[in-house]
Scaffold this active site. Sequence first.
Site, PDB file in Angstrom:
ATOM      1  N   HIS A  92      44.264  20.906  60.240  1.00 33.31           N
ATOM      2  CA  HIS A  92      43.653  20.509  61.509  1.00 33.31           C
ATOM      3  C   HIS A  92      44.018  19.071  61.850  1.00 33.31           C
ATOM      4  O   HIS A  92      44.493  18.300  61.012  1.00 33.31           O
ATOM      5  CB  HIS A  92      42.137  20.723  61.496  1.00 33.31           C
ATOM      6  N   GLU A 142      38.621  21.823  64.232  1.00 36.49           N
ATOM      7  CA  GLU A 142      38.246  22.355  62.918  1.00 36.49           C
ATOM      8  C   GLU A 142      36.882  21.840  62.497  1.00 36.49           C
ATOM      9  O   GLU A 142      36.075  22.564  61.912  1.00 36.49           O
ATOM     10  CB  GLU A 142      39.296  21.961  61.868  1.00 36.49           C
ATOM     11  N   GLU A 143      36.624  20.559  62.826  1.00 34.92           N
ATOM     12  CA  GLU A 143      35.369  19.947  62.354  1.00 34.92           C
ATOM     13  C   GLU A 143      34.139  20.634  62.922  1.00 34.92           C
ATOM     14  O   GLU A 143      33.055  20.567  62.360  1.00 34.92           O
ATOM     15  CB  GLU A 143      35.351  18.448  62.672  1.00 34.92           C
ATOM     16  N   ASP A 198      44.622  20.350  54.104  1.00 32.88           N
ATOM     17  CA  ASP A 198      43.691  19.630  54.968  1.00 32.88           C
ATOM     18  C   ASP A 198      43.653  18.196  54.452  1.00 32.88           C
ATOM     19  O   ASP A 198      44.620  17.445  54.642  1.00 32.88           O
ATOM     20  CB  ASP A 198      42.326  20.338  54.926  1.00 32.88           C
TER      21      ASP A 198
END
Lengths: 740, 740
Positions: A368, A416-417, A445
Site C-alpha cells: 500500500h 489500506e490503512e 508492506d
Amino acid sequence: MQSLKVLGLGVGAAALLGLGIILGHFAIPKGSNQPDPQDLDLEILETVMRQLDASRMREDLRELSREPHLSSSPRDEALVQLLLQRWRDPVSGLDAAEAPQYEVLLSFPSQEQPNLVEVVGPTGDILHTCRQREEDLTGEQGGPDVVPPYAAYGPPGTPQGLLVYANQGTEEDFKELQIRGIKLEGTIALTRYGGAGRGAKAVNAAKHGVAGVLVYTDPADINDGLSLPNETFPNSWHLPPSGVERGSYYEYFGDPLTPYLPAKPSSFRLDLTNVSGFPPIPTQPIGFQDAKDLLCNLNGTSALATWQGALGCDYKLGPGFRADGDFSADSQVKVSVYNRLELRNSSNVLGIIRGAVEPDRYVLYGNHRDSWVHGAVDPSSGTAVLLEVSRVLGTLLKKGTWRPRRSLVLASWGAEEFGLIGSTEFTEEFFSKLQERTVAYINVDISVFANATLRVQGTPPVQSVVFSATKEIRSPGTGDLSIYDNWIQYFNRSSPVYGIVPSLGSLGAGSDYAPFIHFLGISSMDIAYTYDRSKTSARIYPTYHTAFDTFDYVDKFLDPGFSSHQAVARTAGSVLLRLSDSFFLPLNVSDYSETLRSFLQAAQQDLGALLEQHGISLGPLVTAVEKFEAAAEALGQHISALQKGSPDTLQVRMLNDQLMLLERSFLNPRAFPEERYYSHVLWAPRTGSTVTFPGLANACSTAKDTDPGSEAWAEVQRQLSIVVAALEGAAATLRPVADL
Amino acid sequence: MQSLKVLGLGVGAAALLGLGIILGHFAIPKGSNQPDPQDLDLEILETVMRQLDASRMREDLRELSREPHLSSSPRDEALVQLLLQRWRDPVSGLDAAEAPQYEVLLSFPSQEQPNLVEVVGPTGDILHTCRQREEDLTGEQGGPDVVPPYAAYGPPGTPQGLLVYANQGTEEDFKELQIRGIKLEGTIALTRYGGAGRGAKAVNAAKHGVAGVLVYTDPADINDGLSLPNETFPNSWHLPPSGVERGSYYEYFGDPLTPYLPAKPSSFRLDLTNVSGFPPIPTQPIGFQDAKDLLCNLNGTSALATWQGALGCDYKLGPGFRADGDFSADSQVKVSVYNRLELRNSSNVLGIIRGAVEPDRYVLYGNHRDSWVHGAVDPSSGTAVLLEVSRVLGTLLKKGTWRPRRSLVLASWGAEEFGLIGSTEFTEEFFSKLQERTVAYINVDISVFANATLRVQGTPPVQSVVFSATKEIRSPGTGDLSIYDNWIQYFNRSSPVYGIVPSLGSLGAGSDYAPFIHFLGISSMDIAYTYDRSKTSARIYPTYHTAFDTFDYVDKFLDPGFSSHQAVARTAGSVLLRLSDSFFLPLNVSDYSETLRSFLQAAQQDLGALLEQHGISLGPLVTAVEKFEAAAEALGQHISALQKGSPDTLQVRMLNDQLMLLERSFLNPRAFPEERYYSHVLWAPRTGSTVTFPGLANACSTAKDTDPGSEAWAEVQRQLSIVVAALEGAAATLRPVADL
C-alpha cells in the site's frame, strides 16, 4: 517481441544454411522436445541482486515520507503521480502503468471540531484536557497535514462518565470487571492497545453498557518500560509520551459500502443503517502521558498484576478518581468525537511487465501507499523496496536484455490503512481473471520493523521458493551468513520432512495479502525484516501509526545504511524472478501435506474425544488427508521425472496449472457465511488455541456447551464435511489430470 | 506416446543429416512455430459419422428398455454393469471406466399400502376408486417392477374433501378460483399437467388451504384431443386413457439432504425438518380416464374457456359433485398417499479417453441412465446414442488409429428423475477440477422426441460448433438436406450478425446440464430430435414418464429405422470431436455479444422507464455491454491473425483458456441467495416475460409495487451492479491477457 527477433535471426540463418537446416527445423517435431525453453536465468538473477541499491532506497524513502500522505489526500495523489512517472520511465519503467480509482467510504476527524478528551469536575469545570496532537519534537509533528489522533470509523458522540480501567478491552477483561462488581453502565473505559483488535475493544465495552472508550499504548507494551523524554524518540527508537497510535476501527476489510462489489461510482452501496463492523460507541486514542494522568488518579481496587503497566503507579480499576489525587473524587471523563464519514476517490497504481512466453500467468507484487502521517516505516519502507525492484527490472527490460517468462504485475494499493480497501476492490473487480491466472501474490508492506532477521508469512506452497531465494543472499551485518542461515536462528521449527527449518507465519488480515489468499485463494506471502525478540518485547516498532514514524526514525534507528531494506528487496526480487521466470513453477504444493497432517493431529488430540462423545468420527478427515498426501507424493515423483526428461512446454504448463490452482481448491464461498471474504477453509479466522482446521475448531467451541442434537452440533458436522470435501477436491487437483 | 515415436524418427534423421540439421533444429526457436500441431482430422470425423450405426442403437435400445430400471433398482445396477462392460471392452472400450456411488435420498410409494384415490359417499361408502396401475396393454405394464404412478417426494397423508378443478394449479389459477368465491380450505384440487412445475402445483394449492392435489394429463395437452382406446397406444403414439405421468415433485435439484456437498456416506446431512422444496401436501397423479370420471361430474360454474380440455364434457369448477351425476352431491374425494423417503445408493458410470496433447482439458458428454418405468425414450434413447458414440470412438482408440487432443469424459448419470441427483453430486465432488479444466458439457437425454427436426438448447459459445457440425451431416428422410438446412425450417431467428439462423433454446433445469451451466459455469448444450409443431400440440411425447414408454413405442411410432437416433448420434459425435480435437477451441464467445445486446435492449424497453422513475440508470450496463462487445470483437481479430500465422501450442492454449473460461466469469455465488446452485447471472430462473438479465428482471418485478427507498429497490440496484460487474469481468477475460 524478443522471441520474434530471435525468430528473425533463426530464419536468416536458415536461409543461409539451406536444406539441412530446413530439414532440421521441420523433421524434428516442434513442441515435443524443447532443449532450452525460457527458464530462470541465474546471471539475470545475479545482476538484479547486485543492482538493488540501498542508497537509492534511502533517497526514495526520504521523498516518499517527506510529507504526510493520508489516503486520498493531495500528497497521496502526488505519490500516485510519482509512481506513474517511475513506472512509465523510458529508461527504467515497465511496459505500462495505470492508476484506476475507486470511490470508497473513509472516516476523518472534523477540522472545525477537534476530538477532545477532558476531565470534568462536579461543577462542570474542565480539570484536565488531553493533548489533541502530538508534541512537535522534530518539526514534523506540527504541520497542517498531520491528521490528529483518532479512531477511524468510530462514531461521533460526546459521552461523559466515570472512568474505569479495562486492561486490553477483551471480553475476559470486561467479565473480570463485572465479577469484581464494578458497575460499567455509562462509564468511560480506558484500555491499552494489544490483546483485542482495535474495533473489538469498543464492541466488547458496549456489550456492558460502557458509553465511550479510550485507547492508549502502555510503555510496558511498546517501550520495554521506558517512558521519559530522554529515553524516547528523537533520543532513541522508543515512543515519546505524546505519541498516539492511529488506526482503523472497522472490523472487516474492503470498502464498507460495497462488499463483494468493486466500489465504482455507479456501484450499489449499502445504506449506512445496514453497514456492520463499525465501533458501536465513541472511541478515541490518547498518548501514554495523558493516560498516566488519568490512570494514576483512578480510585478503587488494584488491577491484577497482568493488568499493570509501566506508567509508574499502581493501576486501579475505578470507577472514578480517588479523592486524594489531581481530580476531585466525582470528576468524570468526557470523550468528544466528531469523526465524519466521507466518500473519497482512492487510487491504486498498477504496472505490468508482459511475459514473453506465458503472458497470461501473473506474478503479483504489491504494497500500500497510503500512510497515517509521514509513514516512513508504514508503508514507505515497503514502497521504497517496490520502487527499487521495479527500477532494476525496468532497466533490464528497457535495455532489451530481459523479459520475464510470465507477466509481472506491480501494485501500489490505496486506502489500506482504512481496511485493505484498494487491494480488496481490485480483487472484487477482476475476480475471475485473477483467480484463473495468478501464480502468487507477494506483499511487502513494512519492509523493515528492525534489522535483526527476515520474517515471512505465507501459505505452504511458497516456503520452498523463499528458502531457495534466501539461501543465495548474504544477510546484512552477519559476515558470511545467508539470510536463510540468519533467519533460522530467530524463527525455526522442526519439520518431519526437512528437520529444522525457518518457520513461516500464517497469513491473517494484517495487510493487502488478505483478499488474495482468503477471497481469491491465491498462494501469498508477506516479507519483512524484524526484531531480535530477545532484545525487545515491543508489540511493534514503537512509533507505529504515530507522527514520529519519519525518515530520520528509519535512518537513525531502524536501518542505518538501509542494508535491511536491501536484504528485503533482494529476497522479494529473487522470489519474484523465480516465480516469473522458472520453467517449472517453484510452488512446492506437497508442503501442504505437512500442514494438513499437523492440523489433523491437533484436531485428534484436542477435539477427538469431544467429537467422539457426540458420535462424530474424524475417520473421513483422516482418509482425506491421506489421499492428499498420496496425491502430493505421486505428483512430486511426476515432477522429478519430467525434470529429468525433456518435457515440452505444454506438459510443463499443465503441471504448473495444477500447482497454481491447488490453493483455489481449498476455497468454499459457503463455508463461513458470517465471515466476509473468508473462503479458504484452512486459513479462516480461528478462535481458540488449537492450530487446526478453523471451521471445525470454531464450530466445536460453539457447540461444546450445547445439547447433543443442537444446531451447533449439526454445524460441527457440516464444517467437518466441508473440510473433507475441500481436501478431497485438492487431492483430485493433484492427481494425474486424466484420472477419473 | 505418439509424439515420442515421431521424436525418435526426428532424432534419427538429425543424426544422419548432421550439422546443418542440428543448426536448423537449435537455431530456430522451439515452440515459436509449429507446422502441424494435432488438429481435428476430417478423415477420422468422416469415419466416425459413417460408423455410427442405426441398427446397433436399435438393439441397444431394446436391451436398455427391456425391463423397468428405476433409480437404484437391481435393473438400474445391472445397466451400470452393462455400461462398465462396454466401456471396458478390449476392442471397443475406453481407457478406463468406473462406477462411483452416492448415498442419496429418494422417494418411493409403499408396496404394502398402495396410494389410493377414491370418491367417498356421505355415508362413507366408496363410490369410485381410481386405477392404481396403468392398464396392461402390451404385456409390459403389469410386471412387478413397474412402479405404480406417484408423486416423488410428495408427503404421506390421507386428506379428504370436496373436489375443485384448478386448471394447471398456477398462482393465477388459484387466485381466479378465489375471485370466483370458491372456498378452497380443505378441498382436494384436481389440476392438469402444464403451466406450473409439478411441485409448484402443490405449493400454490397449500397457500389457499387446499388439503390434497391430484394431477392428470389432459388429452387436449398431450393427444391433440384424442382419447379413445383405438386412437391411442398401442394403436398410435398417443397416451392411453390409463397412462399416468410420474415425476419428481421436489423443487430444487441435487440430493435433498446434502446441498453443496457430495452425498458420500459420511457427509453431513440436513435434518428432514430443515429440508425445503418438498410438496407441502399429499399429491397423486392419475390418468385422464379417472380424471374424466371426477371432472365431468363436478358441480358449480363452468371454468373459463382456457381451462377447458378434451375430456368430452364442460369442465366445472366445483366444489363437490353435481347431484345428477355419477356420485351423490356431497361426496368427497379421498387421496391416500403412503410414499416413503429412503436413503439409496445411486451410481454414476464414468468413462474416459485420455487426451494425447492436452489431457487436462475435458470435454464432457453425458446422459442419465435411470428411468421411471422401461424408459425407452426417457432416457434410453439417449443412452443408446451414448453407447454407440462410445463404441465407435472406442474402436478407433483401441485400434490405435486415433486419440483425441483433449480428454473425453463420458457419463451415465444416476437418479436424474428424482432431481438431477447423480450429475449434481458429481459437480459438487469435483467442483474445482471440473471448473478449471472442462471445455464444455454435452447432454443428450431423450435423443428422439419425434423425427422432424434437430432441437438444441445451449449457451451462445456452443452455437457455432453445432452449426459447423450440422451443416456437414445429412438430415434423415429429407433427401439431400443437411440437418442444419432442415433445422432452420423449424426453429429460426433473425440474427443481426448472421441473418436467419437456427435458434438455440436456453438451458433451464430440465436435465443433467443444469449443474454444469448454473453451478459450474461450463458452456453446455442439450441435443435432441423433435416434433413438427405444425403437426402436433403435444406438450411432450405422449407416453412421457408412463409405463407405455417402451421399445415398441419408439420402434413403431417415434423413430422407425432409427434414422433420427443416428442423426443425433452424428451431431453429438461431431460436436464432441470438434471440441476435443480442434487445435483452436471451437467456442465462439463473441456470440455472447448478440445475447447481451438483446438482453440490454429488452431491459431498456421493458424496464427502462420504471427504473428511471426510481432514479436508477442503465448507463453503467450499457457501458459494460459495449466493453464486452469491443473485447469480443478484438479477440475475434486476434484469433483470425493467429489462424493465418503459425502459432505455437502455448499461444493457442492461452487463447483457448480465454474461450473456455469466459462462461465462468458470469458466475457469482452471491447473486441469488434464494436460488440453490444458480450462480450464472445470465441464465438464472427468470419470472416475467421479458427476456433479459434475470436478477434485474426478478428484482424489478418484486420492487415495482413497493415504496421508493424500499429494500426491494435496493435489491434492484444490487442486481444491476452484480450484472455490470460480471460483464466487466467477462470483458476483462477476453481482453489481451497482459492488459492491465
